[in-house]
Design a protein around this motif. Structure first.
Motif, PDB file in Angstrom:
ATOM      1  N   ALA A  48       0.847  -1.198   0.000  1.00  0.00           N
ATOM      2  CA  ALA A  48       0.000   0.000   0.000  1.00  0.00           C
ATOM      3  C   ALA A  48       0.874   1.237   0.000  1.00  0.00           C
ATOM      4  O   ALA A  48       1.803   1.359   0.805  1.00  0.00           O
ATOM      5  CB  ALA A  48      -0.910  -0.007   1.233  1.00  0.00           C
ATOM      6  N   ALA A  49       0.602   2.162  -0.890  1.00  0.00           N
ATOM      7  CA  ALA A  49       1.410   3.378  -1.009  1.00  0.00           C
ATOM      8  C   ALA A  49       1.068   4.357   0.108  1.00  0.00           C
ATOM      9  O   ALA A  49      -0.081   4.464   0.548  1.00  0.00           O
ATOM     10  CB  ALA A  49       1.182   4.027  -2.365  1.00  0.00           C
ATOM     11  N   ALA A  50       2.069   5.093   0.561  1.00  0.00           N
ATOM     12  CA  ALA A  50       1.840   6.125   1.579  1.00  0.00           C
ATOM     13  C   ALA A  50       1.146   7.322   0.939  1.00  0.00           C
ATOM     14  O   ALA A  50       1.451   7.694  -0.203  1.00  0.00           O
ATOM     15  CB  ALA A  50       3.166   6.553   2.183  1.00  0.00           C
ATOM     16  N   PRO A  51       0.225   7.969   1.644  1.00  0.00           N
ATOM     17  CA  PRO A  51      -0.475   9.123   1.078  1.00  0.00           C
ATOM     18  C   PRO A  51       0.432  10.348   1.007  1.00  0.00           C
ATOM     19  O   PRO A  51       1.352  10.511   1.815  1.00  0.00           O
ATOM     20  CB  PRO A  51      -1.623   9.341   2.072  1.00  0.00           C
ATOM     21  CG  PRO A  51      -1.112   8.815   3.359  1.00  0.00           C
ATOM     22  CD  PRO A  51      -0.248   7.644   3.005  1.00  0.00           C
ATOM     23  N   GLN A  52       0.151  11.208   0.053  1.00  0.00           N
ATOM     24  CA  GLN A  52       0.941  12.423  -0.099  1.00  0.00           C
ATOM     25  C   GLN A  52       0.849  13.300   1.151  1.00  0.00           C
ATOM     26  O   GLN A  52       1.799  14.019   1.490  1.00  0.00           O
ATOM     27  CB  GLN A  52       0.454  13.208  -1.332  1.00  0.00           C
ATOM     28  CG  GLN A  52       1.256  14.463  -1.636  1.00  0.00           C
ATOM     29  CD  GLN A  52       2.727  14.177  -1.872  1.00  0.00           C
ATOM     30  OE1 GLN A  52       3.087  13.171  -2.507  1.00  0.00           O
ATOM     31  NE2 GLN A  52       3.601  15.041  -1.354  1.00  0.00           N
ATOM     32  N   ALA A  53      -0.292  13.245   1.839  1.00  0.00           N
ATOM     33  CA  ALA A  53      -0.464  14.063   3.043  1.00  0.00           C
ATOM     34  C   ALA A  53       0.614  13.767   4.084  1.00  0.00           C
ATOM     35  O   ALA A  53       1.032  14.667   4.830  1.00  0.00           O
ATOM     36  CB  ALA A  53      -1.844  13.837   3.635  1.00  0.00           C
ATOM     37  N   LEU A  54       1.068  12.520   4.142  1.00  0.00           N
ATOM     38  CA  LEU A  54       2.123  12.174   5.098  1.00  0.00           C
ATOM     39  C   LEU A  54       3.415  12.903   4.741  1.00  0.00           C
ATOM     40  O   LEU A  54       4.067  13.503   5.609  1.00  0.00           O
ATOM     41  CB  LEU A  54       2.348  10.660   5.096  1.00  0.00           C
ATOM     42  CG  LEU A  54       3.555  10.155   5.882  1.00  0.00           C
ATOM     43  CD1 LEU A  54       3.406  10.476   7.362  1.00  0.00           C
ATOM     44  CD2 LEU A  54       3.753   8.646   5.696  1.00  0.00           C
ATOM     45  N   PHE A  55       3.777  12.880   3.473  1.00  0.00           N
ATOM     46  CA  PHE A  55       5.024  13.526   3.070  1.00  0.00           C
ATOM     47  C   PHE A  55       4.911  15.046   3.172  1.00  0.00           C
ATOM     48  O   PHE A  55       5.887  15.727   3.498  1.00  0.00           O
ATOM     49  CB  PHE A  55       5.396  13.094   1.649  1.00  0.00           C
ATOM     50  CG  PHE A  55       5.572  11.603   1.528  1.00  0.00           C
ATOM     51  CD1 PHE A  55       6.563  10.948   2.229  1.00  0.00           C
ATOM     52  CD2 PHE A  55       4.725  10.856   0.719  1.00  0.00           C
ATOM     53  CE1 PHE A  55       6.721   9.567   2.135  1.00  0.00           C
ATOM     54  CE2 PHE A  55       4.870   9.485   0.609  1.00  0.00           C
ATOM     55  CZ  PHE A  55       5.867   8.837   1.329  1.00  0.00           C
ATOM     56  N   ASP A  56       3.719  15.572   2.918  1.00  0.00           N
ATOM     57  CA  ASP A  56       3.520  17.019   3.088  1.00  0.00           C
ATOM     58  C   ASP A  56       3.718  17.411   4.549  1.00  0.00           C
ATOM     59  O   ASP A  56       4.315  18.463   4.848  1.00  0.00           O
ATOM     60  CB  ASP A  56       2.109  17.411   2.639  1.00  0.00           C
ATOM     61  CG  ASP A  56       1.914  17.289   1.134  1.00  0.00           C
ATOM     62  OD1 ASP A  56       2.932  17.213   0.406  1.00  0.00           O
ATOM     63  OD2 ASP A  56       0.747  17.249   0.688  1.00  0.00           O
ATOM     64  N   ALA A  57       3.214  16.575   5.472  1.00  0.00           N
ATOM     65  CA  ALA A  57       3.367  16.869   6.897  1.00  0.00           C
ATOM     66  C   ALA A  57       4.831  16.824   7.308  1.00  0.00           C
ATOM     67  O   ALA A  57       5.302  17.664   8.094  1.00  0.00           O
ATOM     68  CB  ALA A  57       2.544  15.884   7.724  1.00  0.00           C
TER      69      ALA A  57
END
Length: 894
Positions: free
Chosen positions: A613-622
């Motif tokens: 499962a890919a990590a959401p972009q929101a995680l990297f933005d945070a």
């Protein structure tokens, strides 16, 4: 007593015991596996007001002469025999009021000497002999290097002489020690030295008097040729206390931080609780072989060297903090444990939970408050919660035990401290401090119960803690669910609680749970004042008015209770809390929740043989936002960038798929490292050392960020990282940076790793504690030959099987720090551990039992791991185990 993490070898053969011919034989296993119940407590039949001990230390053994002033206990029901506990010693004589008893006037078994009908008041004299040279169990009087020392908690005094080895028999002690003056120039015991001199024939003696009544578990004796550092402390009332710290010669320069920490603790206890030290001297002795971290014997603390030695080039920041906190812990016991002690061992958390809480508050005041609290929370979640969910789940106040040493657990210590913390929160700081003083004043010089403590809290604060008492009586981790409804400027918050069944407790009553809450708007600004909701029913609802829009809730701020909170929040809400929450624990918790959402989804997919499962972009933005505007406390930045451990991830599943969890965590770490390689390189360079080592909040935080940046870059074997890490290793003036470099190189291959590891082993070969770090690094290396490497190290000359620190470093480092190898699909890791448990159980049952506990929670693991762990437990159960290890194995298989 401070447990070290997580308390080696059999006593000398007891064939020298003389037995009464008519006594019914009790074999060792029968006597040691009898379960004891709290409900069966009876007051001691006899009390002993004064104890005079005379130790004659010889190369061939130690002769012990004890003279006790005994009287019938007026609170005990009916006439009873006098039972004196004792084991692994040779009895020479028993006398009452000067008259030697005949063989038919007492009964002597493997574990007790019984006098059937003594007078109501009399003087009892017992002479026996012990063999500390061959006592490898590290209980009673034993040798550690060139030092003779004692460890009596919980029941080690019964290895010294015959005595009622229970904490509710409190006596005033006078101790005389005689030994060879050249071999043992330093003689120490509890209390003040009142006499010393020449005993003739090259021998000398010293006499110590302790003016405070104490249980025998607080007795201490040390004899050896020791180096010393000395200082003094002037109390608030103007008394000067002589401070001495003894260690083997050549180690004195590693003890200055421990001495400074002691003075910090003494000042803090005066300033915070108004408690002033009560003897003329305070003596600490550091020994190399010790099952625990330290022991709070009245006025004469005995420490594991791992909890005393700290020098910049040999100890990390974590070691410096450990020494500071354990030294404080043992000092704080002087009142919360010594002046007021436990009635029986079921009340262990009475002294340990309260003293750990005091240690926690001291540590918060000395370091980074938020990050220190995060460390405490992590311990509860990653160590105590699994214990609560495993086969040995037990209340903070256990109801029964077979072997008391098995109950020096994270539940009794750390969860016990969290229970105290909840009382302090509900009472308020000042009211709680007054309540503790009321408790100490009311029960000074007494052996009391947890109930006595809770009653004192109620009397002083006015709190109603009737329902709250369930925290001491019920095992398991409560699970809270938080839901919200927002409608027309009104927010309704609903909390529900439930606690899963645990061994021996299928039904749970609702707990009394404080839940701290705060709210923030879309810009991260606080809305209203933070509140503490008191959840004491299965379900409750609260209503809040006056909102323009639905707020973001920060719940369980500061971790106000040791519970699991189920409160799904969106990535946007979590990112908002990461950026703006004023509570450091909640900021960190929001980051952990963001990571966990991704890690759990990926581990679940991998376990089902689906695409990751890919990590959401929101995680990297945070993460990008966090790196762009980091908190002022750099240690908090390091915590927020650290992924949840494999244990924490596994706790989210009913049965852990070890390889799915490890794979998900490794993949996310590498993805973060790849996306932010440049930023991690900038962090590394900006936080590199620029001056000599200093142990303080700012510099420790800087080094944590530096180590974290190296770790992320090593996860992807970033260009130049090997040479950079080797350069850091070579140039460092402190162990913290050296270990950061070695940690980065640990799982890599090539010349840089080999050179650093080889140099480390050669450079620190004469420093046992530093070599423990080397062993732990080797054991935790994630590579294909890890199991073979551990087996080779077990036979290496640098490994000492009789030293608990070495065993914990190698076997503990392997089982706890190398999940992939320990949980290897073919079961070799479990077999290795079981092999060593069997070998160790013949030497040090306490340590063997602790290691067996790593196999006990097999139900927490998916097949084939769970099945293979159970097979090794079954194999252990079929062996002739000690009571310590047998109890753990039986619980795991029950």
């Amino acid at each position: 007593m401070a447990a070290s993490g997580d308390r080696l070898a059999a006593m000398a053969d007891a064939s020298g015991h003389r037995r009464h011919p008519t006594i019914q034989e009790q074999d060792d296993m029968t006597a040691n596996t009898q379960r004891k119940y709290r409900a069966d407590y009876q007051p001691p039949a006899y009390l002993i007001d004064d104890v005079a001990l005379d130790f004659d230390i010889r190369d061939t053994g130690t002769r012990v002469r004890g003279q006790y002033q005994v009287r019938r206990n007026p609170d005990a029901a009916g006439a009873a025999a006098l039972q004196l506990d004792g084991r692994d010693m040779q009895l020479h004589s028993v006398a009452i009021d000067g008259r030697a008893l005949g063989a038919d006037e007492y009964e002597l078994g493997e574990h007790a000497l019984v006098i059937a009908a003594p007078p109501s008041q009399f003087s009892l004299t017992i002479e026996n002999e012990i063999d500390p040279e061959h006592n490898l169990a590290l209980e009673g009087l034993y040798r550690s290097g060139d030092i003779l020392c004692t460890q009596c908690e919980a029941t080690g005094f019964s290895r010294i002489t015959y005595f009622p080895d229970r904490p509710d028999v409190m006596s005033r002690y006078t101790t005389r020690i005689e030994a060879d003056a050249d071999q043992y120039p330093v003689l120490l015991a509890n209390g003040n030295c009142v006499e010393s001199g020449d005993a003739g024939a090259g021998r000398h003696y010293a006499v110590f008097e302790d003016p405070f009544a104490k249980p025998c578990y607080l007795f201490a004796l040390v004899a050896g040729d020791l180096g010393m550092i000395r200082d003094s402390y002037t109390t608030a009332s103007g008394r000067e206390v002589d401070l001495r710290l003894y260690t083997e010669h050549g180690n004195e320069d590693q003890c200055d931080h421990a001495m400074a920490s002691l003075k910090q603790a003494m000042a803090w206890d005066e300033d915070t609780y108004g408690l002033e030290y009560d003897l003329d001297s305070y003596v600490t002795v550091a020994v190399g072989s010790f099952n625990m971290g330290a022991m709070e014997n009245k006025g004469l603390n005995v420490f594991n060297t791992a909890c005393i030695f700290a020098r910049a080039d040999t100890a990390t920041d974590g070691d410096f903090a450990l020494v500071r906190d354990v030294v404080a812990h043992e000092y704080f016991h002087n009142y919360t444990g010594n002046r007021v002690t436990c009635r029986d061992w079921f009340q262990l958390s009475l002294k340990e939970g309260l003293t750990v809480y005091r240690e926690h508050q001291f540590a918060i005041d000395q370091g980074s408050p938020g990050v220190t609290r995060i460390g405490q929370v992590r311990t509860i979640r990653e160590v105590q919660f699994p214990e609560d969910g495993g086969p040995r789940a037990h209340p903070v106040r256990p109801e029964s035990y077979v072997e008391m040493n098995n109950f020096y657990t994270i539940t009794v210590y750390e969860k016990g401290a969290e229970v105290i913390r909840m009382i302090a929160q509900m009472a308020g700081r000042d009211a709680f401090l007054r309540a503790v003083r009321h408790y100490l004043d009311k029960h000074d010089g007494q052996a009391v119960t947890i109930e006595d403590f809770v009653v004192a809290m109620e009397e002083s604060t006015g709190l109603d803690l009737d329902q709250f008492r369930r925290w001491y009586a019920q095992a398991g981790t409560p699970r809270l669910t938080l839901t919200t409804e927002f409608d027309q400027n009104q927010l309704r918050v609903r909390l529900t609680q439930s606690t899963p069944a645990t061994p021996d407790q299928s039904e749970k009553q609702p707990f009394d749970i404080p839940v701290a809450l705060a709210m923030f708007d879309a810009q991260g600004l606080p809305v209203g004042e933070p509140q503490v909701l008191r959840l004491n029913q299965a379900e409750q609802q609260w209503q809040f008015d006056g909102f323009d829009a639905q707020p973001t809730i920060s719940a369980l701020r500061g971790f106000t209770a040791p519970v699991k909170l189920d409160y799904p929040q969106s990535d946007a809400e979590l990112a908002r809390l990461m950026a703006f929450d004023s509570d450091p624990v909640s900021r960190w918790d929001a980051a952990q929740a963001l990571y966990l959402n991704t890690l759990v989804a990926d581990a679940r997919a991998r376990g089902a043989d689906q695409p990751p499962a890919a990590a959401p972009q929101a995680l990297f933005d945070a993460i990008e936002s966090l790196l762009a505007t980091p908190p002022d406390d750099r240690a908090l930045l390091a915590e927020m960038l650290t992924l949840p451990s494999e244990t924490r991830i596994g706790e989210q599943f009913d049965a852990t798929d070890v390889f799915a969890v490890n794979g998900a965590r490794r993949a996310l770490k590498q993805e973060i490292a790849r996306r932010f390689t440049g930023l991690f390189e900038t962090l590394r360079d900006a936080h590199a050392a620029s001056g000599p080592y200093v142990f303080d909040v700012a510099e420790s935080g800087r080094r944590r960020v530096f180590a974290l940046a190296l770790d992320y870059l090593a996860a992807i074997d970033a260009p130049g990282i090997r040479d950079h890490a080797l350069a850091v290793y070579n140039d460092a003036d402190n162990m913290t940076d050296r270990m950061a470099a070695l940690g980065a190189l640990r799982d890599l291959t090539g010349d840089a790793r080999t050179r650093a590891m080889t140099d480390f082993a050669e450079r620190w070969a004469d420093y046992p504690l530093v070599m423990d770090k080397w062993l732990r690094l080797q054991a935790s290396t994630r590579r294909d030959d890890a199991i073979a490497q551990v087996r080779a190290l077990l036979e290496d000359a640098r490994f000492d099987f009789t030293n608990p620190n070495r065993v914990r470093a190698l076997l503990g480092g392997f089982a706890r720090g190398n999940g992939e190898a320990f949980h290897h699909a073919d079961g070799q890791g479990y077999q290795l551990l079981a092999d060593e448990i069997l070998r160790l159980d013949r030497l040090n049952p306490q340590l063997a039992a602790a290691l067996a506990g790593l196999l006990a929670p097999w139900r927490r693991y998916a097949s084939p791991q769970g099945t293979a762990m159970r097979e090794q437990l079954t194999r252990l159960a079929a062996s002739d185990l000690s009571a310590n290890t047998g109890e753990i194995v039986a619980a795991g298989l029950a």
